[in-house]
Design a protein around this motif. Structure first.
Motif, mmCIF file in Angstrom:
data_model
loop_
_atom_site.group_PDB
_atom_site.id
_atom_site.type_symbol
_atom_site.label_atom_id
_atom_site.label_comp_id
_atom_site.label_asym_id
_atom_site.label_seq_id
_atom_site.Cartn_x
_atom_site.Cartn_y
_atom_site.Cartn_z
ATOM 1 N N GLY A 157 0.816 -1.209 0.000
ATOM 2 C CA GLY A 157 0.000 0.000 0.000
ATOM 3 C C GLY A 157 0.849 1.258 0.000
ATOM 4 N N ILE A 158 1.898 1.281 0.831
ATOM 5 C CA ILE A 158 2.788 2.441 0.870
ATOM 6 C C ILE A 158 3.494 2.621 -0.468
ATOM 7 C CG2 ILE A 158 4.906 3.345 1.913
ATOM 8 C CD1 ILE A 158 4.010 2.104 4.537
ATOM 9 N N TYR A 159 3.946 1.508 -1.052
ATOM 10 C CA TYR A 159 4.602 1.589 -2.355
ATOM 11 C C TYR A 159 3.650 2.141 -3.410
ATOM 12 C CZ TYR A 159 6.337 0.089 -6.885
ATOM 13 O OH TYR A 159 6.726 0.065 -8.190
ATOM 14 N N GLY A 160 2.419 1.623 -3.425
ATOM 15 C CA GLY A 160 1.452 2.076 -4.421
ATOM 16 C C GLY A 160 1.113 3.551 -4.278
ATOM 17 N N TYR A 199 2.152 6.348 -7.090
ATOM 18 C CA TYR A 199 1.119 7.185 -7.721
ATOM 19 C C TYR A 199 1.405 8.667 -7.475
ATOM 20 C CZ TYR A 199 -3.448 9.169 -8.760
ATOM 21 O OH TYR A 199 -4.476 9.928 -9.271
ATOM 22 N N SER A 200 1.861 9.001 -6.246
ATOM 23 C CA SER A 200 2.175 10.391 -5.938
ATOM 24 C C SER A 200 3.306 10.910 -6.812
ATOM 25 C CB SER A 200 2.554 10.516 -4.458
ATOM 26 O OG SER A 200 2.977 11.825 -4.140
ATOM 27 N N VAL A 201 4.333 10.086 -7.037
ATOM 28 C CA VAL A 201 5.449 10.497 -7.891
ATOM 29 C C VAL A 201 4.985 10.729 -9.318
ATOM 30 C CG1 VAL A 201 7.624 9.704 -8.906
ATOM 31 C CG2 VAL A 201 7.222 9.437 -6.454
ATOM 32 N N SER A 202 4.114 9.822 -9.820
ATOM 33 C CA SER A 202 3.630 9.983 -11.192
ATOM 34 C C SER A 202 2.785 11.245 -11.359
ATOM 35 C CB SER A 202 2.818 8.749 -11.607
ATOM 36 O OG SER A 202 1.625 8.652 -10.832
ATOM 37 N N GLN A 203 2.064 11.634 -10.314
ATOM 38 C CA GLN A 203 1.231 12.830 -10.377
ATOM 39 C C GLN A 203 2.042 14.114 -10.176
ATOM 40 O OE1 GLN A 203 -2.264 12.879 -11.033
ATOM 41 N NE2 GLN A 203 -1.675 10.824 -11.678
ATOM 42 N N ARG A 204 3.222 13.989 -9.609
ATOM 43 C CA ARG A 204 4.021 15.178 -9.289
ATOM 44 C C ARG A 204 5.302 15.253 -10.129
ATOM 45 N NH1 ARG A 204 4.843 14.788 -2.951
ATOM 46 N NH2 ARG A 204 5.934 16.776 -3.327
ATOM 47 N N THR A 240 11.704 0.667 3.126
ATOM 48 C CA THR A 240 12.026 -0.169 1.969
ATOM 49 C C THR A 240 10.998 0.008 0.859
ATOM 50 O OG1 THR A 240 13.046 -1.796 3.440
ATOM 51 C CG2 THR A 240 12.482 -2.522 1.217
ATOM 52 N N ALA A 241 9.706 0.084 1.257
ATOM 53 C CA ALA A 241 8.639 0.263 0.256
ATOM 54 C C ALA A 241 8.743 1.625 -0.420
ATOM 55 C CB ALA A 241 7.279 0.100 0.922
ATOM 56 N N ALA A 242 9.241 2.630 0.321
ATOM 57 C CA ALA A 242 9.339 3.983 -0.247
ATOM 58 C C ALA A 242 10.607 4.166 -1.069
ATOM 59 C CB ALA A 242 9.305 5.017 0.885
ATOM 60 N N LEU A 243 11.544 3.221 -0.978
ATOM 61 C CA LEU A 243 12.832 3.399 -1.633
ATOM 62 C C LEU A 243 12.710 3.438 -3.159
ATOM 63 C CD1 LEU A 243 15.869 3.607 -1.261
ATOM 64 C CD2 LEU A 243 15.992 1.111 -1.338
ATOM 65 N N ARG A 264 12.985 6.491 -8.170
ATOM 66 C CA ARG A 264 12.377 6.844 -9.457
ATOM 67 C C ARG A 264 12.180 8.351 -9.562
ATOM 68 N NH1 ARG A 264 7.108 3.575 -10.600
ATOM 69 N NH2 ARG A 264 8.695 1.920 -10.499
ATOM 70 N N ALA A 265 11.765 8.964 -8.451
ATOM 71 C CA ALA A 265 11.573 10.422 -8.473
ATOM 72 C C ALA A 265 12.893 11.153 -8.664
ATOM 73 C CB ALA A 265 10.918 10.860 -7.166
ATOM 74 N N SER A 266 13.984 10.632 -8.077
ATOM 75 C CA SER A 266 15.279 11.305 -8.185
ATOM 76 C C SER A 266 15.860 11.221 -9.585
ATOM 77 C CB SER A 266 16.260 10.705 -7.175
ATOM 78 O OG SER A 266 16.578 9.352 -7.531
ATOM 79 N N ARG A 267 15.349 10.316 -10.425
ATOM 80 C CA ARG A 267 15.882 10.136 -11.769
ATOM 81 C C ARG A 267 15.023 10.797 -12.840
ATOM 82 N NH1 ARG A 267 17.686 3.697 -11.467
ATOM 83 N NH2 ARG A 267 19.281 3.991 -9.842
#
Length: 253
Positions: free
Chosen positions: A146-149, A153-158, A233-236, A241-244
Motif C-alpha cells: 500500500g505504501i509503495y502504491g 502514484y504520488s510520484v507519477s502525479q508530481r 524499503t517500500a518507499a525506496l 524513481r523520483a530522483s531520476r
C-alpha cells in the motif's frame, strides 16, 4: 493446617498477616457458603508465592491456591517431580524400578519432562499465536504494498513539480528525502493507530500471551522499528524513481 499462596492471601486478607487466620473447607460446590458444626476449619500456617497450577497461560483460578500436607489430605494419586542433571528420559526407568522396590502395586504413568508439559500447556495458545503471526505478516506485506502504491502514484502525479525542483537545483538526496518523508508519515500514522489499538485491546492480548506484557516496551519498540523499516524499503523504489526524473522531459509533458 493449610498453606495458601499470595494471591489467595491478598484476596481474603488484604494488607494483613494471614498467618494464624482460619478458613474452612467446603464439602461441595453446593454447600460453598454453608457453615455448621460439621464444617472443617483450617489454620493458615504459611504463605507461598503464587504459581500456575492449571496451565502456564494463566487461565486457571484467579482466586488463588491452597495446599495440604499429604498425611492430612491423602489423595488417590500423587505427582513426583524429579530433578536430574542428565537426560530426563533416561531417568524414568530408574524411578519406576525404585518405586516398584518400595511398593510393586504403585503404577508410574504419564511421565513427561517439564519442557513437554510446558509445551502441552501452551499448545492451544501457540496455535493461536502462529495464526496471529501469519495474519500479521500478511498485513505487513499488504501495508508495504500500500505504501509503495501510494508513493508511486504520488510520484507519477508530481512529475512536473519534481522536475521543476530538480531544474532549480534540488539535489538527488533532497528529492529522495521528499518522497521518503511521505512514506515515513504514513508509517507514523499506522504506528499511532496500532498503538491505540494495542492499548484498547490490552486485556484480550494479556490473556493470549505468556511471559510478555500486553504493552511490553521492547515488543512494541521492535514492532515499530520493523514497520518503519518496511515502510522505508517500500518507499525506496518510488523515491529513486523520483530522483531520476529528467527535468526537460517532465516540463514538456
Amino acid at each position: 493446617m493449610i498453606i495458601v499462596d499470595e494471591r489467595l492471601a491478598e484476596r481474603f486478607w488484604p494488607n494483613e498477616d494471614p498467618i494464624g487466620r482460619r478458613m474452612y473447607q467446603p464439602r461441595s460446590a453446593e454447600t460453598l457458603m454453608q457453615v455448621d458444626e460439621n464444617t472443617r476449619w483450617l489454620t493458615v500456617v504459611g504463605v507461598v508465592r503464587s504459581i500456575r497450577l492449571s496451565d502456564l497461560s494463566g487461565s486457571g483460578s484467579s482466586v488463588g491456591a491452597y495446599f495440604f500436607p499429604y498425611a492430612q489430605s491423602p489423595e488417590g494419586g500423587i505427582t513426583l517431580a524429579v530433578k536430574t542433571r542428565g537426560a530426563p528420559q533416561s531417568l524414568a526407568t530408574a524411578v519406576r524400578n525404585e518405586m516398584a522396590r518400595v511398593d510393586p502395586e504403585v503404577a508410574l504413568f504419564d511421565v513427561k519432562t517439564m519442557q513437554e508439559r510446558a509445551d502441552l500447556s501452551l499448545s492451544s495458545k501457540r496455535t493461536a499465536m502462529f495464526l496471529a503471526v501469519g495474519f500479521g505478516i500478511v498485513a505487513l506485506l499488504l501495508s508495504a504494498l500500500g505504501i509503495y502504491g501510494v508513493l508511486a502514484y504520488s510520484v507519477s502525479q508530481r512529475r512536473r513539480e519534481i522536475g521543476i525542483r530538480v531544474a532549480l537545483g534540488s539535489t538527488t538526496a533532497k528529492v529522495m528525502g521528499l518522497v521518503a518523508w511521505e512514506g515515513f508519515v504514513l508509517a507514523l500514522v499506522g504506528l499511532a493507530l496500532g498503538a491505540a489499538g494495542a492499548v484498547a485491546l490490552r486485556g484480550v492480548m494479556a490473556s493470549e500471551i505468556y511471559g510478555v506484557g500486553a504493552l511490553d516496551p521492547m515488543v512494541l519498540g521492535g514492532v515499530a522499528l520493523l514497520l518503519v523499516g518496511v515502510a522505508g524499503t517500500a518507499a525506496l523504489i518510488p523515491a529513486r524513481r523520483a530522483s531520476r526524473i529528467d527535468p526537460a522531459r517532465a516540463l514538456r509533458a
